[in-house]
Write a protein that holds these residues in place. Structure first.
Motif, PDB file in Angstrom:
ATOM      1  N   ARG A 118      69.387 -86.817  28.463  1.00 48.53           N
ATOM      2  CA  ARG A 118      70.190 -87.253  27.099  1.00 48.53           C
ATOM      3  C   ARG A 118      70.760 -85.897  26.463  1.00 48.53           C
ATOM      4  NH1 ARG A 118      68.637 -87.509  21.452  1.00 48.53           N
ATOM      5  NH2 ARG A 118      69.450 -89.467  20.553  1.00 48.53           N
ATOM      6  N   ALA A 124      72.704 -84.595  23.376  1.00 51.17           N
ATOM      7  CA  ALA A 124      73.023 -84.925  21.847  1.00 51.17           C
ATOM      8  C   ALA A 124      73.847 -83.726  21.183  1.00 51.17           C
ATOM      9  CB  ALA A 124      71.582 -85.070  21.042  1.00 51.17           C
ATOM     10  N   ASP A 175      73.206 -91.981  17.413  1.00 58.44           N
ATOM     11  CA  ASP A 175      72.130 -91.758  17.235  1.00 58.44           C
ATOM     12  C   ASP A 175      72.141 -92.103  15.677  1.00 58.44           C
ATOM     13  OD1 ASP A 175      69.230 -91.647  16.509  1.00 58.44           O
ATOM     14  OD2 ASP A 175      68.983 -89.726  17.641  1.00 58.44           O
ATOM     15  N   ASN A 208      76.816 -87.271  14.966  1.00 55.37           N
ATOM     16  CA  ASN A 208      76.450 -86.886  16.152  1.00 55.37           C
ATOM     17  C   ASN A 208      76.959 -87.890  17.277  1.00 55.37           C
ATOM     18  OD1 ASN A 208      74.257 -89.032  17.107  1.00 55.37           O
ATOM     19  ND2 ASN A 208      74.307 -88.784  14.744  1.00 55.37           N
ATOM     20  N   VAL A 212      76.109 -89.013  21.497  1.00 54.38           N
ATOM     21  CA  VAL A 212      74.990 -88.973  22.461  1.00 54.38           C
ATOM     22  C   VAL A 212      75.333 -89.363  23.810  1.00 54.38           C
ATOM     23  CG1 VAL A 212      72.648 -89.421  23.360  1.00 54.38           C
ATOM     24  CG2 VAL A 212      73.040 -89.183  20.675  1.00 54.38           C
ATOM     25  N   HIS A 260      74.172 -90.241  28.021  1.00 55.42           N
ATOM     26  CA  HIS A 260      73.085 -90.229  28.918  1.00 55.42           C
ATOM     27  C   HIS A 260      73.720 -90.317  30.403  1.00 55.42           C
ATOM     28  CE1 HIS A 260      71.876 -92.462  25.089  1.00 55.42           C
ATOM     29  NE2 HIS A 260      70.393 -91.987  25.438  1.00 55.42           N
TER      30      HIS A 260
END
Length: 476
Positions: free
Chosen positions: A339, A341, A384, A391, A393, A395
C-alpha cells in the motif's frame, strides 16, 4: 487448415459485435468530444503563437521573423484515442526560445493565467521534459523541441536531415513521437482497420492492468507499433481477424527478436536489458523506451496467452467479447499488497507531489525485485476517506519468489533517498508525505473488488448480437 463452413459468417458477426462493444464501452469519442479536442488544439496554437512573439521582443528580434507552432502525435493523431485519452502535443519553437526559461518559465506562466488550464505540472528532469495540465477538462502532455532556425513553422519537416543533425538530444527525443506517427500512418495498409484494432488493444490493456509505461507495462507507442505490425501482416483481415491474430502472434513471439515494421535486423538482445524490444519506425531506427521488468514482462506474456486461449477457436458460437475485456481481478489474484499512500496539504500540492513520486515508481519496482519480490503494480488510484488531508493510495499485488519478508521501513528509506535526490524533489516533499505498508486482500477498498456487471451483461456481446447497421462502415 480449411476454415469451418460458417467461418465467414462468424467472422462477420464477431466484427459487428466487437465494434458495438467498443461503442457501448465508451471507447469511441462522440462528435462533441472530438470538437472539444480540436478546439483545445486550436487554442494551444494561438497561445504558442503569442508566446513566441513575446520571446522575440525579450530577445530583441523582429517578431515577424519568428514563428512557433504545436504538433500533435500519439493516439489522437493516429485516430485511436478514447474520450479519456490525453492529447500528446509538441511545441516547436525557434532557436531563440530555450527550454529552461522560455518554455518552463515564460510559457508556463502564460498557461497558468489561462482560466481553461488547471493542474499545471512540470516534469523538467525527465528524458523528455514536459508540462502536464488539463485544458478545458482534457489532459495535455506538452513537450518542447527547439529548432536551429527563427522560422520554426517553415522548417517543421521533422524528417529533414538538415535540421535533425543540429538538434540537441532532448529536442530530438521530443520530435521522435511526431516522426514515428508519420511513419506508422504511411506503413499501415488500411487506416480504419488499424484504428479499430488499436482501440481494441488499448481497451484490453487498460482493463487487464497493462497500460502504464511508468509501472513497467505498455506505453501507447508500443501498442501502436504492435497493432501496425498485425495490420501489415494481414491487410485483408476484418477487425475480429486482426484482434485474434494480435494475440496469436505476440503470445508466441520469440522476444529475443525485435518487432520491426520495416522487417530489418536490429541488434538488441535480452542481455541488453531489453525484455520486449519494439523498434520505432524512424531513421535511424531506435528501440522504444521501456521500464519493463522481469515481473511486468511475465504478466504481459500471461495476458497475451490468456487472450490467445480465449480467441483461438474461430468457430465458437458462444464466444463473448466481454471475457477478453474483463477487468483484472487483483483482489482474488494476490494475497498481499504493498500500500503506497501519498498525502499533501492541498489538492494542488498533492497533484504535484504524486506526479513526482510516480515518475520514480520504476525504481521502487526494481528495488522490490532486488529483494526477491515481484509485483503487479496497479495504476488505479484510491482515496483514504479516514485521512483529512488530500491523498491518493495505490495497491500493488506482491508475488514473493521465496520466503523473503519485506521490510517496508528500509524500503521506504531507500526509495525516499531516490525521490529527494535533487533540489527539485526536496522542495516537493517539504510538506508532503509518503507511507508504505503491507495489507492483505481482505483490507483492500471495496472499489478494488470487481463488480459483476460483465457477467450480468455478457449476453449482449455474443456473436449473434445484432449491431447497428452503420457499425460495419467503421471497419471498412
Amino acid at each position: 487448415h480449411r476454415p469451418p463452413p460458417d467461418f465467414f459468417e462468424m467472422d462477420y458477426r464477431r466484427t459487428h459485435s466487437l465494434v458495438q462493444f467498443l461503442t457501448d464501452e465508451g471507447a469511441i469519442p462522440t462528435p462533441e468530444e472530438e470538437e472539444t479536442r480540436e478546439q483545445v488544439i486550436r487554442e494551444l496554437k494561438k497561445i504558442v503563437t503569442d508566446w513566441v512573439k513575446t520571446v522575440a521582443c525579450q530577445e530583441r528580434v523582429p517578431p515577424r521573423r519568428v514563428t512557433a507552432t504545436v504538433l500533435t502525435y500519439g493516439s489522437y493523431t493516429l485516430g485511436a484515442h478514447g474520450p479519456e485519452s490525453d492529447i500528446d502535443a509538441l511545441c516547436v519553437g525557434p532557436c531563440i526560445a530555450n527550454l529552461p526559461y522560455h518554455f518552463f518559465a515564460v510559457l508556463r506562466q502564460i498557461l497558468k493565467c489561462r482560466p481553461e488550464v488547471s493542474g499545471l505540472q512540470t516534469v523538467e528532469n525527465a528524458k523528455v521534459p514536459l508540462m502536464r495540465f488539463r485544458f478545458s477538462g482534457i489532459s495535455v502532455d506538452l513537450t518542447y523541441a527547439q529548432l536551429p532556425v527563427l522560422d520554426a513553422v517553415q522548417a517543421i519537416n521533422t524528417s529533414s536531415p538538415q535540421y535533425l543533425r543540429r538538434l540537441d538530444s532532448r529536442s530530438w527525443k521530443s520530435l521522435s513521437g511526431v516522426r514515428v506517427n508519420e511513419q506508422i500512418v504511411q506503413l499501415v495498409p488500411d487506416q480504419e482497420k488499424f484504428q479499430v484494432l488499436l482501440r481494441c488493444i488499448k481497451l484490453w490493456a487498460r482493463r487487464r492492468g497493462l497500460h502504464c509505461h511508468l509501472l513497467g507495462f505498455f506505453a501507447g507507442i508500443h501498442l501502436a507499433i504492435l497493432a501496425a505490425y498485425v495490420c501489415q501482416r494481414f491487410p485483408n483481415a476484418t477487425a475480429n481477424g486482426l484482434f485474434t491474430m494480435f494475440f496469436e502472434i505476440f503470445a508466441h513471439w520469440p522476444w529475443h527478436i525485435p518487432v520491426d515494421l520495416h522487417g530489418q535486423q536490429t541488434n538488441c538482445t535480452r542481455s541488453d536489458g531489453c525484455l520486449m524490444p519494439i523498434v520505432m519506425p524512424c531513421s535511424p531506427p531506435e528501440l522504444c523506451a521501456s521500464n519493463m521488468t522481469e515481473g511486468t514482462f511475465r504478466k504481459i506474456r500471461e495476458e497475451l496467452m490468456r487472450g490467445f486461449v480465449l480467441t483461438k477457436d474461430l468457430g465458437s458460437h458462444d464466444f463473448e467479447w466481454a471475457w477478453i475485456f474483463e477487468p483484472f481481478p487483483y483482489s482474488t489474484t494476490y494475497e498481499q499488497f504493498l500500500r503506497i499512500a501519498l498525502c499533501a496539504p492541498t489538492s494542488e500540492e498533492l497533484h504535484d507531489w504524486s506526479g513526482w513520486v510516480k515518475s520514480r515508481f520504476p525504481y521502487l519496482i526494481l528495488k522490490l525485485e532486488d529483494n526477491g519480490i515481484e509485483c503487479d503494480p496497479n495504476s488505479s488510484q484510491e482515496v483514504d476517506h479516514t485521512v483529512v488531508k488530500p491523498n491518493i493510495v495505490y495497491h500493488w499485488g506482491l508475488i514473493p519468489q521465496s520466503d523473503t519478508l519485506l521490510d517496508t521501513s528500509s524500503l521506504k528509506e531507500d526509495f525516499m533517498k531516490y525521490v529527494i535526490n535533487d533540489v527539485y524533489g526536496k522542495v516537493k516533499c517539504t510538506d508532503s508525505e509518503l507511507t508504505l505498508s503491507l495489507v492483505g486482500a481482505s483490507e483492500l477498498p471495496k472499489s478494488m473488488y470487481n463488480d459483476s456487471f460483465y457477467s450480468r451483461h455478457l449476453h449482449q456481446y455474443g456473436v449473434g448480437y445484432q449491431a447497428a447497421a452503420d457499425c460495419w462502415s467503421t471497419i471498412g
